[in-house]
Scaffold this motif. Structure first.
Motif, short mmCIF file in Angstrom:
data_model
loop_
_atom_site.label_atom_id
_atom_site.label_comp_id
_atom_site.label_asym_id
_atom_site.label_seq_id
_atom_site.Cartn_x
_atom_site.Cartn_y
_atom_site.Cartn_z
N GLN A 1 0.85 -1.19 0.00
CA GLN A 1 0.00 0.00 0.00
C GLN A 1 0.87 1.24 0.00
OE1 GLN A 1 -2.85 -0.90 -0.56
NE2 GLN A 1 -3.61 -2.53 0.74
N ASP A 2 1.30 1.66 -1.16
CA ASP A 2 2.14 2.86 -1.22
C ASP A 2 1.46 4.03 -1.90
OD1 ASP A 2 2.25 2.25 -3.90
OD2 ASP A 2 4.41 1.86 -3.94
N ARG A 3 0.21 3.86 -2.31
CA ARG A 3 -0.52 4.97 -2.91
C ARG A 3 -2.01 4.69 -2.84
NH1 ARG A 3 1.85 4.85 -8.90
NH2 ARG A 3 3.68 4.17 -7.76
N THR A 4 -2.79 5.76 -2.99
CA THR A 4 -4.25 5.68 -2.92
C THR A 4 -4.83 6.43 -4.10
OG1 THR A 4 -4.17 5.66 -0.50
CG2 THR A 4 -6.28 6.21 -1.53
N TRP A 5 -5.80 5.80 -4.76
CA TRP A 5 -6.53 6.49 -5.83
C TRP A 5 -7.99 6.64 -5.41
CZ3 TRP A 5 -3.42 2.19 -7.54
CH2 TRP A 5 -2.26 2.57 -8.23
N ALA A 6 -8.59 7.76 -5.76
CA ALA A 6 -10.03 7.96 -5.58
C ALA A 6 -10.60 8.37 -6.94
CB ALA A 6 -10.32 9.02 -4.54
N PHE A 7 -11.73 7.80 -7.30
CA PHE A 7 -12.29 8.06 -8.63
C PHE A 7 -13.78 7.77 -8.59
CE2 PHE A 7 -11.18 3.64 -8.38
CZ PHE A 7 -12.17 2.96 -9.06
N TRP A 8 -14.48 8.21 -9.61
CA TRP A 8 -15.90 7.90 -9.74
C TRP A 8 -16.13 7.10 -11.01
CZ3 TRP A 8 -14.31 13.01 -8.94
CH2 TRP A 8 -14.06 13.75 -10.10
N GLY A 9 -17.18 6.32 -11.00
CA GLY A 9 -17.52 5.50 -12.15
C GLY A 9 -18.71 4.63 -11.84
N HIS A 10 -19.09 3.80 -12.79
CA HIS A 10 -20.20 2.90 -12.60
C HIS A 10 -19.76 1.68 -11.78
CE1 HIS A 10 -23.01 4.89 -15.36
NE2 HIS A 10 -21.94 5.19 -16.07
N PRO A 11 -20.63 1.14 -10.95
CA PRO A 11 -20.27 -0.07 -10.20
C PRO A 11 -20.23 -1.30 -11.10
CG PRO A 11 -22.53 0.58 -9.74
CD PRO A 11 -21.95 1.66 -10.60
N ASP A 12 -19.84 -2.41 -10.49
CA ASP A 12 -19.80 -3.70 -11.18
C ASP A 12 -18.79 -3.72 -12.32
OD1 ASP A 12 -21.87 -4.65 -9.51
OD2 ASP A 12 -23.36 -3.74 -10.81
N THR A 13 -17.62 -3.11 -12.10
CA THR A 13 -16.52 -3.21 -13.05
C THR A 13 -15.53 -4.25 -12.54
OG1 THR A 13 -15.09 -1.57 -11.98
CG2 THR A 13 -16.79 -0.75 -13.48
N ASP A 14 -14.51 -4.50 -13.33
CA ASP A 14 -13.52 -5.50 -12.91
C ASP A 14 -12.71 -5.01 -11.72
OD1 ASP A 14 -10.42 -4.88 -14.16
OD2 ASP A 14 -12.08 -3.65 -14.86
N LEU A 15 -12.80 -3.72 -11.37
CA LEU A 15 -12.07 -3.19 -10.22
C LEU A 15 -12.79 -3.43 -8.90
CD1 LEU A 15 -10.90 0.25 -11.65
CD2 LEU A 15 -9.48 -1.77 -11.26
N GLY B 1 11.17 11.51 9.09
CA GLY B 1 12.40 11.72 8.36
C GLY B 1 12.87 10.49 7.60
N GLU B 2 12.11 9.41 7.65
CA GLU B 2 12.49 8.19 6.94
C GLU B 2 11.41 7.78 5.95
OE1 GLU B 2 13.34 5.21 9.81
OE2 GLU B 2 14.87 6.38 10.82
N ASP B 3 10.78 8.80 5.34
CA ASP B 3 9.67 8.55 4.44
C ASP B 3 10.16 8.02 3.10
OD1 ASP B 3 8.75 11.66 5.68
OD2 ASP B 3 7.86 9.79 6.33
N ASP B 4 9.32 7.23 2.46
CA ASP B 4 9.56 6.81 1.09
C ASP B 4 8.74 7.70 0.18
OD1 ASP B 4 9.39 3.41 2.16
OD2 ASP B 4 11.16 4.64 1.82
N VAL B 5 9.35 8.14 -0.92
CA VAL B 5 8.60 8.95 -1.89
C VAL B 5 7.80 8.03 -2.78
CG1 VAL B 5 8.78 10.64 -3.73
CG2 VAL B 5 10.37 10.71 -1.82
N ARG B 6 6.50 8.19 -2.77
CA ARG B 6 5.61 7.30 -3.52
C ARG B 6 4.66 8.14 -4.36
NH1 ARG B 6 5.46 2.65 0.21
NH2 ARG B 6 7.50 2.79 1.20
N ALA B 7 4.04 7.54 -5.35
CA ALA B 7 3.06 8.25 -6.18
C ALA B 7 1.66 7.97 -5.70
CB ALA B 7 3.21 7.84 -7.64
#
Length: 430
Positions: free
Chosen positions: A48-62, A423-429
């Motif tokens: 878990q190095d990143r989080t996406w939020a988005f909108w769309g129709h339910p019942d997709t492969d995601l 101070g020991e953070d990893d840079v993530r997208a």
């Protein structure tokens, strides 16, 4: 493999983050099995190095991968709090771990070759592309799909940043409503130049991502982000004594009308933010990134060139440029601008517009819901600058902010679980 004997493939993926992971899954989903594929990336992405939020129709492969989704969202201003029904859409949260796991499974089924090294040079002769890596190896590919971060081709007429800090909060008792997300809460103190808001993405009644965001030309200090986020936590009525910060996210996302060429040479195609997937007016990227992956996979499955459609219609990019200019020049206030959009249009229409899916007639209705005179002034100013851009040499693009990394919308610093940055953070997208 040596420089004199490059690895010969049909497809080389440069970068291995969100865009590449979605593409690998799409190739697997569409049954692409006869291509030789190489992945060139210096990092193996896991967890878990990143989080996406988005909108769309339910019942997709995601759907099996989602952490949470909501049919209702809240937009709040100092004057009122509005609950929006998104039907038939939904707002969804997707963390990176399941995406990486699915991509790893696809990579094995596709029998792809992974090279754990940076791609240093990319040379396209019009028939093949030669990629040389940082460890002295070489890959010769029929096509290259490049999702590494890149600056725009030239400076934009308006360049802002979406920058934020978020806390993953765990509460001792039930304090969050898991049926509703807070999309934009403009009750935060507004900066002198720009717009700020908070939002809340609850995973359960005791666990949520609480974030403070600004749209503005300049970044804050670490202390500034912490102070603003603590203030938003207090505005929500959350007792810090009953909360634990499990993770911290920071990010910077470009908001600019500067061009990001999606096809810099005949056989090199860019994906993700580098390929124009970030919406200038909002910073959202995931939906366009997912579309790009699906379109590329469908094309390859049909034996066509792996070139996706433009991430957004040209008229939407123009409307974004005008809106950014109006905000930048102070012609409209951010809270008022977004409040009017949601007040005078169905929520589903606004979200489809922000995702590039509305018709011209719907866009006229959206434009009519904004304040007319400031938008006319911004439109005229944008037109003048477009003429100037045609008449003068290309301006150099500004340097990419140090925190902007990866192939998703901006960057995140995800700390070790259990506390704020140390101070020991990893840079993530993100």
């Amino acid at each position: 493999m040596t420089d004199s004997a490059p690895l010969v493939v049909d497809l080389a993926l440069l970068g291995g983050g969100g865009a590449a992971s979605l593409l690998l899954a799409a190739l697997d989903r569409h049954g692409v099995r006869d291509l030789r594929i190489a992945i060139v990336d210096p990092v193996r992405r896991r967890g878990q190095d990143r989080t996406w939020a988005f909108w769309g129709h339910p019942d997709t492969d995601l759907d099996p991968l989602l952490s949470a989704s909501w049919r209702q969202v809240e937009v709040a201003t100092a004057a009122r709090r509005r609950v929006l029904d998104l039907t038939p859409l939904r707002y969804a949260m997707l963390r990176s771990g399941p995406v990486y796991d699915r991509a790893a499974d696809a990579e094995r089924r596709l029998d792809a070759t992974r090279i754990v090294a940076p791609a240093e040079t990319v040379r396209d002769d019009g028939t093949r592309v030669l990629v040389r890596t940082g460890d002295g190896r070489a890959v010769r590919a029929a096509w290259v799909l490049d999702s590494r971060p890149r600056p725009p081709a030239r400076a934009g007429r308006t360049t802002w940043l979406q920058h934020f800090r978020g806390w993953w909060l765990e509460a001792d008792r039930q304090v969050f409503d898991p049926t509703r997300a807070v999309l934009m809460d403009f009750r935060t103190p507004q900066p002198p130049r720009g717009v700020s808001f908070g939002y809340v993405l609850p995973v359960s009644d005791r666990y949520a991502l609480v974030e403070y965001t600004e749209f503005s030309p300049d970044l804050l200090t670490d202390a500034g982000y912490d102070s603003a986020l603590a203030g938003y936590r207090d505005l929500l009525g959350l007792d810090p004594a009953g909360l634990r910060v499990r993770e911290v996210e920071n990010g910077v996302i470009p908001m600019t009308d500067a061009p990001f060429p999606a096809r810099p040479s005949p056989r090199v195609v860019r994906l993700g933010t580098a390929g124009g997937a970030t919406r200038p007016s909002t910073g959202f990227t995931f939906s366009a990134m997912y579309r790009q992956a699906d379109q590329v996979a469908r094309a390859l499955a049909a034996g066509r060139a792996p070139v996706p459609a433009p991430a957004y219609p040209a008229r939407h990019r123009w409307m974004d440029a005008v809106a950014l200019r109006a905000l930048h020049r102070g012609g409209v206030g951010g809270p008022e601008f977004f409040d009017r959009l949601f007040d005078r249009n169905p929520a589903e229409r606004v979200l489809r517009f922000l995702d590039g899916g509305t018709t011209p007639a719907e866009e006229v209705a959206i434009m009519n819901s904004t304040r007319l005179l400031p938008m006319i002034a911004a439109t005229a100013g944008d037109a003048v600058h477009r003429v100037r851009d045609r008449l003068r040499p290309t301006r150099p693009a500004p340097a990419v902010p140090p925190a902007v990394v990866g192939d998703a919308p901006g960057a995140t610093l995800t700390t070790r679980r259990g506390g704020p940055p140390s101070g020991e953070d990893d840079v993530r997208a993100r």
